[in-house]
Design a protein around this motif. Structure first.
Motif: not given
Length: 291
Positions: A95, A100, A157, A203, A164, A160
Motif C-alpha cells: 500500500a 498515492e 490491497k 488505499t 477487514s 487488507y
C-alpha cells in the motif's frame, strides 16, 4: 536536461508480493539510454541501514530512486537526514501511501521522467515515539488492521480487504483518548486517531482533505465513529466529511494517551500495542521529485 550522472536504485525485492526483475531491467535500460551510471541496492531486512549508508558513501549518487513501499522511502530518509540528494518514488509496495499522495503517473517511462526531473517538494518529517514518520501514523482500528494484515499470508490491497472483517469483529472500539495539542488537553472517544502528514492512505482514502506535505505542521485526525457511508465518502474526489465523523486539529507537537494498550502503526508498519504516542515536527526535510 539531466544535470547529474549517478543514480542509485534502492529496491525492496519482496515488497507488495511482486517480482521486480523485469521492472528493474526496464528502468535500468531507460537510465542507460540517457547516459546515466546506476547502481542497485537490494534491501534484505537485516542490516539495511548500515549497508545503504556505505553504498551511498562509496557510490556518491546524485539522485536516488526508491523502488518499494513506504518502508523503503523511510529507510532512505533516515539515512539522508539533512543531505539534499533528491529522491524519486517508484511505488512497488503493498500500500504505497506516500506515492498515492504524489499523483504519480503509472506508466514506467513517465514515472522515470518524474524520478529524474527537476521539480521537487521539501517533504516534512515527523518524529513519533522516537521514530521517523513521512506519511501517516495512527492508533486504533486501522493499526489493528495492519497488525492482522502482517500476520496473514496474502499481500497487496486484497490482503487488507480480507483482514477487514475479522479486525472489526475482534476490536473493542470506540477507545477513550486524552490529547494534548496547542496548549490544550481534550478527551475524546474515537475508533482511531491519526497523525497525518498527507491527505490519503495507500488505499486512496482521502482522510485529510486539506493536508499538505510541506506546510511545517501535521494534522491530528480524530475518527469518532465507524460510519460506512462516511468511509465511502473518503474515496470520492471531492470529500465532504461531517464533524460527527471526523475532527481535525493541526499542530506541530502532540501527545495522545489511551487508558489501555491499543494497536499502533507508523507508515504502514505495526509498532505494537501501546498507551501513549508523542509526535513533533522534525527539523529534517526530504527532497522528493514530483510531477
Amino acid at each position: 536536461m539531466t544535470e547529474f550522472s549517478r543514480v542509485l536504485m534502492v529496491v525492496n525485492p519482496i515488497s507488495g508480493g511482486r517480482e521486480k526483475s523485469g521492472l528493474l531491467e526496464e528502468v535500468k535500460e531507460i537510465l542507460e539510454t540517457r547516459g546515466l551510471e546506476s547502481h542497485t541496492f537490494f534491501t534484505s531486512g537485516e542490516g539495511d541501514k548500515q549497508a545503504l549508508q556505505q553504498e551511498i558513501a562509496s557510490f556518491d549518487p546524485q539522485r536516488i530512486i526508491s523502488m518499494g513501499g513506504d518502508g523503503t522511502i523511510k529507510l532512505i530518509a533516515e539515512i539522508l537526514q539533512d543531505n539534499s540528494i533528491p529522491v524519486g518514488v517508484f511505488p512497488a509496495g503493498s500500500a504505497n501511501g506516500l506515492a498515492e499522495n504524489l499523483d504519480l503517473p503509472t506508466e514506467v517511462p513517465a514515472l522515470v521522467d518524474v524520478c529524474l526531473g527537476n521539480k521537487f517538494i521539501d517533504l516534512d518529517t515527523i518524529i513519533i515515539n522516537g521514530e521517523l514518520c513521512l506519511h501517516i501514523s495512527d492508533i486504533g482500528l486501522n493499526a489493528a488492521l495492519i497488525k492482522n494484515y502482517h500476520e496473514g499470508n496474502i499481500r497487496g490491497k486484497l490482503g487488507y480487504l480480507i483482514q477487514s472483517i475479522p479486525t472489526l469483529i475482534q476490536s473493542d472500539f470506540p477507545f477513550q483518548f486524552e490529547i494534548e495539542i496547542n496548549g490544550k488537553t481534550i478527551s475524546r472517544k474515537a475508533v482511531l486517531i491519526a497523525i497525518a502528514n498527507a491527505k490519503k492512505y495507500g488505499t486512496g482514502a482521502n482522510i485529510n482533505p486539506n493536508g499538505r506535505f510541506d506546510d511545517g505542521k501535521f494534522e491530528i485526525l480524530i475518527f469518532k465513529e465507524f460510519n460506512i457511508p462516511q468511509i465511502l465518502e473518503t474515496f470520492k474526489e471531492n470529500v465532504e466529511l461531517n464533524e460527527d465523523f471526523l475532527e481535525i486539529i493541526p499542530g506541530v507537537e502532540a501527545k495522545i494517551r489511551s487508558y489501555k494498550n491499543i494497536p499502533f502503526q507508523i507508515d504502514g508498519e505495526y509498532r505494537g500495542d501501546i498507551k501513549e504516542v508523542v509526535a513533533r515536527i522534525a527539523p529534517v526535510k526530504m527532497k522528493i521529485a514530483v510531477p
